[in-house]
Design a protein around this motif. Structure first.
Motif, PDB file in Angstrom:
ATOM      1  N   ASN A  60      44.177  43.081  31.400  1.00  0.00           N
ATOM      2  CA  ASN A  60      44.105  41.641  31.160  1.00  0.00           C
ATOM      3  C   ASN A  60      43.365  40.848  32.226  1.00  0.00           C
ATOM      4  OD1 ASN A  60      45.641  42.049  28.830  1.00  0.00           O
ATOM      5  ND2 ASN A  60      47.549  41.848  29.962  1.00  0.00           N
ATOM      6  N   GLN A  61      43.212  41.407  33.422  1.00  0.00           N
ATOM      7  CA  GLN A  61      42.566  40.649  34.498  1.00  0.00           C
ATOM      8  C   GLN A  61      41.367  41.373  35.090  1.00  0.00           C
ATOM      9  OE1 GLN A  61      45.941  40.107  37.061  1.00  0.00           O
ATOM     10  NE2 GLN A  61      46.585  38.247  36.037  1.00  0.00           N
ATOM     11  N   VAL A  62      41.567  42.601  35.560  1.00  0.00           N
ATOM     12  CA  VAL A  62      40.512  43.289  36.305  1.00  0.00           C
ATOM     13  C   VAL A  62      39.308  43.622  35.423  1.00  0.00           C
ATOM     14  CG1 VAL A  62      39.945  45.301  37.724  1.00  0.00           C
ATOM     15  CG2 VAL A  62      42.152  44.161  38.019  1.00  0.00           C
ATOM     16  N   LEU A  63      39.536  44.287  34.295  1.00  0.00           N
ATOM     17  CA  LEU A  63      38.397  44.658  33.444  1.00  0.00           C
ATOM     18  C   LEU A  63      37.663  43.438  32.879  1.00  0.00           C
ATOM     19  CD1 LEU A  63      39.649  47.902  31.679  1.00  0.00           C
ATOM     20  CD2 LEU A  63      37.948  47.682  33.494  1.00  0.00           C
ATOM     21  N   PRO A  64      38.354  42.406  32.398  1.00  0.00           N
ATOM     22  CA  PRO A  64      37.613  41.214  31.971  1.00  0.00           C
ATOM     23  C   PRO A  64      36.799  40.593  33.126  1.00  0.00           C
ATOM     24  CG  PRO A  64      39.807  41.175  31.021  1.00  0.00           C
ATOM     25  CD  PRO A  64      39.778  42.309  32.026  1.00  0.00           C
ATOM     26  N   SER A  65      37.343  40.617  34.328  1.00  0.00           N
ATOM     27  CA  SER A  65      36.603  40.102  35.483  1.00  0.00           C
ATOM     28  C   SER A  65      35.384  40.961  35.791  1.00  0.00           C
ATOM     29  CB  SER A  65      37.498  40.022  36.717  1.00  0.00           C
ATOM     30  OG  SER A  65      38.507  39.053  36.532  1.00  0.00           O
ATOM     31  N   LEU A  66      35.532  42.279  35.653  1.00  0.00           N
ATOM     32  CA  LEU A  66      34.390  43.176  35.844  1.00  0.00           C
ATOM     33  C   LEU A  66      33.289  42.843  34.833  1.00  0.00           C
ATOM     34  CD1 LEU A  66      32.934  45.696  37.004  1.00  0.00           C
ATOM     35  CD2 LEU A  66      34.240  47.049  35.357  1.00  0.00           C
ATOM     36  N   LEU A  67      33.661  42.703  33.555  1.00  0.00           N
ATOM     37  CA  LEU A  67      32.675  42.399  32.526  1.00  0.00           C
ATOM     38  C   LEU A  67      31.987  41.053  32.783  1.00  0.00           C
ATOM     39  CD1 LEU A  67      34.471  43.646  29.292  1.00  0.00           C
ATOM     40  CD2 LEU A  67      32.640  44.782  30.576  1.00  0.00           C
ATOM     41  N   ALA A  68      32.734  40.069  33.242  1.00  0.00           N
ATOM     42  CA  ALA A  68      32.151  38.763  33.558  1.00  0.00           C
ATOM     43  C   ALA A  68      31.179  38.886  34.735  1.00  0.00           C
ATOM     44  CB  ALA A  68      33.251  37.749  33.869  1.00  0.00           C
TER      45      ALA A  68
END
Length: 147
Positions: A134-142
Motif C-alpha cells: 500500500n505504500q512502498v510499491l506505489p511510491s516506487l512506481l511514482a
C-alpha cells in the motif's frame, strides 16, 4: 522467473511499471531515488557485500541494517533487512526481480525469512505485506514515473 512457489513465510508482491528495466533499476540502486520511495539509505552501493543502513521514519525513528547479497544489473537485487530492535533481532531477505515486458517492466518483490511459528514474526510479515503493497510499491512506481 516469476514461477516462485508460494511460501507462507514470504511476502510476494508484483507490479507493472510502464518504464523499461533500466529506469526501474535506477530507482532501486541510486540512493537519492531510493530515498524518494523507501527511505534514506546510508552507505548503500549496488555492490555485493556492501553493508548499509536504511533510516526508518517511525516513532521512535530507527535504522534497519542491510547487506547487499546479489546484484545482476537491471535484473535482480537482493539484500538482507535486519531490524535490530527487540531481544532477538530479526533478519529477512528483500529480493527484487525485474523482467522486461513489452515496453515496461514486471517487478516482483519477495520479502522472505519470516518465522511462521513466532507470533511476532507473523505480525511483522503481515505488516510488511500491507506496508509494502500500500505504500512502498506505489511510491516506487511514482518515483519511476517521474524519471
Amino acid at each position: 522467473m516469476f514461477d516462485i512457489e508460494r511460501d507462507p513465510s514470504a511476502v510476494e508482491l508484483g507490479v507493472f511499471a510502464p518504464q523499461p528495466p533500466t529506469v526501474v533499476w535506477r530507482a532501486l540502486v541510486e540512493p537519492d531515488l531510493m530515498q524518494s520511495w523507501l527511505s534514506r539509505p546510508i552507505g548503500f552501493e549496488p555492490v555485493e557485500g556492501t553493508s548499509f543502513l536504511v533510516e526508518v521514519l517511525s516513532e521512535p525513528p530507527h535504522h534497519v541494517a542491510c547487506q547487499v547479497l546479489t546484484v545482476v544489473p537491471r535484473t535482480r537485487l537482493v539484500y538482507t533487512w535486519t531490524d535490530p530492535r527487540g531481544d532477538a533481532p530479526a533478519t529477512w531477505t528483500v529480493d527484487w526481480h525485474l523482467e522486461a515486458q513489452g515496453r515496461g517492466t514486471r517487478v516482483l518483490l519477495v520479502f522472505s525469512g519470516f518465522d511462521m511459528n513466532d507470533r511476532i514474526q507473523k505480525m511483522a510479515r503481515n505488516a510488511v505485506e500491507r506496508g509494502w503493497r500500500n505504500q512502498v510499491l506505489p511510491s516506487l512506481l511514482a518515483s519511476v514515473a517521474s524519471l
